[in-house]
Design a protein around this motif. Sequence first.
Motif, mmCIF file in Angstrom:
data_model
loop_
_atom_site.group_PDB
_atom_site.id
_atom_site.type_symbol
_atom_site.label_atom_id
_atom_site.label_comp_id
_atom_site.label_asym_id
_atom_site.label_seq_id
_atom_site.Cartn_x
_atom_site.Cartn_y
_atom_site.Cartn_z
ATOM 1 N N SER A 98 35.241 -3.463 -47.836
ATOM 2 C CA SER A 98 34.963 -2.239 -47.085
ATOM 3 C C SER A 98 36.238 -1.659 -46.479
ATOM 4 O O SER A 98 36.447 -0.449 -46.494
ATOM 5 C CB SER A 98 33.913 -2.506 -45.998
ATOM 6 N N THR A 99 37.103 -2.518 -45.963
ATOM 7 C CA THR A 99 38.313 -2.003 -45.328
ATOM 8 C C THR A 99 39.238 -1.352 -46.348
ATOM 9 O O THR A 99 39.754 -0.249 -46.131
ATOM 10 C CB THR A 99 39.063 -3.143 -44.595
ATOM 11 N N SER A 102 37.837 1.917 -47.526
ATOM 12 C CA SER A 102 37.918 2.934 -46.476
ATOM 13 C C SER A 102 39.343 3.452 -46.315
ATOM 14 O O SER A 102 39.574 4.659 -46.199
ATOM 15 C CB SER A 102 37.417 2.341 -45.157
ATOM 16 N N GLN A 103 40.301 2.554 -46.309
ATOM 17 C CA GLN A 103 41.688 2.984 -46.106
ATOM 18 C C GLN A 103 42.171 3.858 -47.261
ATOM 19 O O GLN A 103 42.858 4.858 -47.052
ATOM 20 C CB GLN A 103 42.587 1.762 -45.931
ATOM 21 N N SER A 106 40.430 7.240 -46.998
ATOM 22 C CA SER A 106 40.949 8.019 -45.877
ATOM 23 C C SER A 106 42.313 8.627 -46.206
ATOM 24 O O SER A 106 42.574 9.802 -45.913
ATOM 25 C CB SER A 106 41.032 7.119 -44.646
ATOM 26 N N SER A 107 43.166 7.847 -46.829
ATOM 27 C CA SER A 107 44.468 8.380 -47.234
ATOM 28 C C SER A 107 44.306 9.526 -48.225
ATOM 29 O O SER A 107 45.017 10.529 -48.154
ATOM 30 C CB SER A 107 45.321 7.278 -47.894
ATOM 31 N N PHE A 110 43.122 12.536 -46.311
ATOM 32 C CA PHE A 110 44.167 12.913 -45.358
ATOM 33 C C PHE A 110 45.337 13.616 -46.053
ATOM 34 O O PHE A 110 45.932 14.557 -45.533
ATOM 35 C CB PHE A 110 44.644 11.637 -44.658
ATOM 36 N N ASP A 233 53.878 8.049 -41.047
ATOM 37 C CA ASP A 233 52.654 8.409 -40.343
ATOM 38 C C ASP A 233 51.585 7.328 -40.416
ATOM 39 O O ASP A 233 50.554 7.413 -39.776
ATOM 40 C CB ASP A 233 52.089 9.730 -40.882
ATOM 41 N N PRO A 235 49.747 3.748 -39.720
ATOM 42 C CA PRO A 235 49.778 2.727 -38.669
ATOM 43 C C PRO A 235 50.533 1.504 -39.174
ATOM 44 O O PRO A 235 50.615 1.280 -40.379
ATOM 45 C CB PRO A 235 48.302 2.411 -38.433
ATOM 46 N N HIS B 31 38.093 0.931 -37.373
ATOM 47 C CA HIS B 31 39.128 -0.085 -37.537
ATOM 48 C C HIS B 31 40.286 0.273 -36.611
ATOM 49 O O HIS B 31 40.880 1.349 -36.756
ATOM 50 C CB HIS B 31 39.562 -0.043 -38.996
ATOM 51 N N ARG B 35 43.514 1.986 -30.589
ATOM 52 C CA ARG B 35 44.779 2.691 -30.796
ATOM 53 C C ARG B 35 44.541 4.118 -31.287
ATOM 54 O O ARG B 35 45.176 5.071 -30.819
ATOM 55 C CB ARG B 35 45.621 1.933 -31.818
ATOM 56 N N LEU B 121 45.044 15.267 -37.320
ATOM 57 C CA LEU B 121 45.073 13.815 -37.528
ATOM 58 C C LEU B 121 46.511 13.351 -37.704
ATOM 59 O O LEU B 121 47.271 13.930 -38.490
ATOM 60 C CB LEU B 121 44.316 13.446 -38.814
ATOM 61 N N LYS B 122 46.880 12.304 -36.985
ATOM 62 C CA LYS B 122 48.231 11.770 -37.130
ATOM 63 C C LYS B 122 48.340 10.790 -38.282
ATOM 64 O O LYS B 122 49.394 10.611 -38.872
ATOM 65 C CB LYS B 122 48.659 11.088 -35.833
ATOM 66 N N TYR B 123 47.272 10.121 -38.547
ATOM 67 C CA TYR B 123 47.249 9.185 -39.675
ATOM 68 C C TYR B 123 45.790 8.965 -40.065
ATOM 69 O O TYR B 123 44.886 9.260 -39.280
ATOM 70 C CB TYR B 123 47.956 7.868 -39.342
ATOM 71 N N PRO B 124 45.559 8.435 -41.256
ATOM 72 C CA PRO B 124 44.175 8.312 -41.730
ATOM 73 C C PRO B 124 43.425 7.164 -41.054
ATOM 74 O O PRO B 124 43.854 6.017 -41.139
ATOM 75 C CB PRO B 124 44.330 8.045 -43.233
ATOM 76 N N PRO B 125 42.323 7.473 -40.376
ATOM 77 C CA PRO B 125 41.521 6.412 -39.730
ATOM 78 C C PRO B 125 40.675 5.678 -40.766
ATOM 79 O O PRO B 125 40.402 6.207 -41.835
ATOM 80 C CB PRO B 125 40.605 7.201 -38.798
ATOM 81 N N SER B 126 40.271 4.475 -40.420
ATOM 82 C CA SER B 126 39.426 3.745 -41.373
ATOM 83 C C SER B 126 38.332 2.957 -40.658
ATOM 84 O O SER B 126 38.351 2.789 -39.436
ATOM 85 C CB SER B 126 40.261 2.827 -42.260
ATOM 86 N N PHE B 127 37.403 2.484 -41.448
ATOM 87 C CA PHE B 127 36.231 1.767 -40.947
ATOM 88 C C PHE B 127 36.030 0.517 -41.793
ATOM 89 O O PHE B 127 36.452 0.459 -42.944
ATOM 90 C CB PHE B 127 34.976 2.644 -41.062
ATOM 91 N N ASP B 128 35.377 -0.477 -41.194
ATOM 92 C CA ASP B 128 34.903 -1.556 -42.057
ATOM 93 C C ASP B 128 33.381 -1.567 -41.998
ATOM 94 O O ASP B 128 32.772 -1.025 -41.080
ATOM 95 C CB ASP B 128 35.494 -2.919 -41.692
#
Lengths: 280, 280, 280, 280
Positions: A98-99, A102-103, A106-107, A110, A233, A235, B31, B35, B121-128
């Motif tokens: 899932s992570t 999602s990442q 999102s990228s 974005f 940019d 994290p 996720h 932060r 958005l500063k960077y792409p957020p994500s979820f698990d």
Amino acid sequence: MAGSKYAYVRNFELPDPLLPGTFMVFRLDGHSFHRFSDEHGFTKPNDIRALELMDHAAKDLMEQHSDIVLAFGESDEFSFLLRKSAALYNRRQSKIISTLTSQFTSSYVFRWSSYFPDCPLKYPPSFDGRLVLYPSAREIRDYYSWRQTDTHINNLYNTTFWALVQQGGESTTQAHATLKGTVSKQKHEILFSRFQVNYNALDARFRKGSTLVREEISEQSLPTTEELPPTQDLPPSETAAPSPIRMRGRKKPRTTIVVLHCDIIKDDFWDTRPEILSDD
Amino acid sequence: MAGSKYAYVRNFELPDPLLPGTFMVFRLDGHSFHRFSDEHGFTKPNDIRALELMDHAAKDLMEQHSDIVLAFGESDEFSFLLRKSAALYNRRQSKIISTLTSQFTSSYVFRWSSYFPDCPLKYPPSFDGRLVLYPSAREIRDYYSWRQTDTHINNLYNTTFWALVQQGGESTTQAHATLKGTVSKQKHEILFSRFQVNYNALDARFRKGSTLVREEISEQSLPTTEELPPTQDLPPSETAAPSPIRMRGRKKPRTTIVVLHCDIIKDDFWDTRPEILSDD
Amino acid sequence: MAGSKYAYVRNFELPDPLLPGTFMVFRLDGHSFHRFSDEHGFTKPNDIRALELMDHAAKDLMEQHSDIVLAFGESDEFSFLLRKSAALYNRRQSKIISTLTSQFTSSYVFRWSSYFPDCPLKYPPSFDGRLVLYPSAREIRDYYSWRQTDTHINNLYNTTFWALVQQGGESTTQAHATLKGTVSKQKHEILFSRFQVNYNALDARFRKGSTLVREEISEQSLPTTEELPPTQDLPPSETAAPSPIRMRGRKKPRTTIVVLHCDIIKDDFWDTRPEILSDD
Amino acid sequence: MAGSKYAYVRNFELPDPLLPGTFMVFRLDGHSFHRFSDEHGFTKPNDIRALELMDHAAKDLMEQHSDIVLAFGESDEFSFLLRKSAALYNRRQSKIISTLTSQFTSSYVFRWSSYFPDCPLKYPPSFDGRLVLYPSAREIRDYYSWRQTDTHINNLYNTTFWALVQQGGESTTQAHATLKGTVSKQKHEILFSRFQVNYNALDARFRKGSTLVREEISEQSLPTTEELPPTQDLPPSETAAPSPIRMRGRKKPRTTIVVLHCDIIKDDFWDTRPEILSDD
């Protein structure tokens, strides 16, 4: 404590650790990307903006997880290799799947506007992901050979198909009929004799897909690789750092992630990068 | 066919079907959102833009999957209930987890600028995401009671904590110390006596979280529900349509998804919506 | 057909295939054998009849499954190695675990009276079994080293313990106290100085456990191995025969299963039997 | 400690807990029992000694596990129901499957000579086992209806088939041909008109299979049930005793296990035994 009488529902969350000591391949596929590429006017047979966006999202994922040692992408899919000793999220399957999905997603969203500045997203695209374990290096070699062979087969077909349609004036139905039953050599000939296209001279990106690896940063330039926009940019890497034991007394060289369009079926790619399939 | 000698690697893809006849709860969590909320200046203790964005992404997911019959969200998490008879993706675990996580994430990033027009958005957020099976309606009731109790506990603490900091002039360290060991009633008193805040009069959204359900569309207005921006921009529902057998001879009423901020611990919510926990 | 309206219950039987290309270790343990050995008057610290019965049941299991290439036993446990390419029962986990456990148990009870002619079984003994996957030969080596080290540690302790009790006149409580905190060397000294026992001269069976392997039948005698009673009474091998591809053009030598009591931690055992850890 | 450098191999033992709050059905099947029954001269179509031996092994298993609340057997198979709240072996799948299979097998071999005093076992018989989870009482009802319907279909066929062979003088090939395509009613007629057999008057054991349940011990006799030989020879129940909470203040009635040959498809059997499908 309030709520504690309901907390038993957590007992239904079952553990899902993956077998240690195996390579993981995490493969992402675009979800309904046929429609998505139509709606967003992707160039046929290959849209370089879309491919570079995929590469960038893949690079982002590798920046965030040092356990990913290789990625290979074509079209709307990407296959990430996690090293044999990878311990991210304690190898919990759902957490990893899932992570990472999602990442990557999102990228992709974005960064969309950087690659398609004149084409706003009409709706949110998505991907699905799966994780496959492989016990040995041999299977990893064969896995990536399988994907790159697939890239070749698809691209040769699509290149010929769209030449017949776009330059040859055939309908898509006619073009499918023309290609039915043809072997590789015949497609090369159609391209060459009817459209003066030497398939092997086409952009290696289309013929070979994209291969992302880490390379040590040296003084010399890296002429075979492309530059992607910087990713300050993102994290900071969130995967647990390498264990103290593995690092002790070893100065880790600084690395960068590069995008290659090279053959990964033959031995040369792997022989020069023994760290990819190492046991560490 | 070229490539076929490598195709054996597919044999390592193992089936992962989920037990039939059980409810699935799919829970998403932001996720590293501590932060993320700091970097994007979320209002404390609750940022209504961020909560509405979560609700919208949840609504998008429900639009795409008719098997989702309920969703409950608070802060950076959301719990989706899939009906007992849900057959999406043949109940393959990885496919469900990765697709739902991806779709939610994609909606969140896609819709970000509608809710945070002045804060890119500063960077792409994500979820698990994780998926838990529950055999019976009782456990589903208790699962959602557990989440809403958690909402209450967290929100009361956070509301009091930030009142001490923002209005009471305490440092965050002091505020934690002030609250240490206090019970619910004492927090209510601090809010009321020192800050003239009647906790029970605060926005129900903060105290009760967001509950999304489908409601039949009727001529009358739906005064208890909020309007979310229309979502014509979503792709058509992709989950397999309900089976012909289930539908035969039953005219399905048109429904819409509404966002409620109500109690879901007591019976009333469930008694008036028997379809949520039905066996169909 | 009658009954077909109930047949849907079969849909709840989920597949459980094991990852291909990995070694399987199947380990059996006696269930409550402390009590069982007391009730049946097993000699302490080692009962040779009970150990030989275990060996015989293990040999029976190997006769029935050509995929088992190695077995190691001590006390009331046995660890069977299935070759990497084993395809028995399509690698379905429950089928393998239940069948192997059942066959071993059945042999144990069936052959009991041959080894304990004067001691009828008082009640039916049982075993539990588990199956562990290992990706590489290195882990298999370490697994068997782990078990044989355990054999050594337990046997040295038990031998000294029972010497203190049986010959030294200590109570079991005293004997445990005497041994508390002693290292290996001290136990050797107790045995030697107090009881004139040279531990290293004891029967290798007790010190090294039992290792079962297949050996080619040749004209020469096999002086290092023991004879077990013949097993014409077993049903013919039931595991699917080796695939035609593997067999083609290779005359398979006739083999027999032998019981060894040798070191399996050092390289020699493995170097002379490369087929055990081969990829085939 | 010696051996500790190898102990990492235990990390490859992965957890395998079963979903809580679900019924478990554990089904055992004889392994190659066609051959086994031939070799041991089982009477056709039903061998009462063999069926009673199965019942006895099933009863032994229930004696050892209070979580088993029901068993149903026919021919060489048995299906055990574990109560919804069963916690034996912490619901670890391999442990449950292997232990129950082993115990049943062991009882079967151990008790063989009591039921076949004149026919020594020629080789050790074995069983395989599988475990299926069912979320609700409805599915359990249907599962057992499925099995008893199967008993009926098989027994009617076999009874007619062997009448044709044994009394009608047909070869087995002829008998199969005679029965091909016949429905239930036709088989009844063949039995009645040609062999004066009223199928419904045959021993209920053959027509209905064996159902084992616990019944409270009272002063009255239990005329509908059979007596099995006493089983003082079994080890004491080894499954963890019921939790103190469940037992507190409830005097547990003494129960005994009885063997019935009754209809378990209709409601009556279940309505009079509500404890079988209870949530406790």
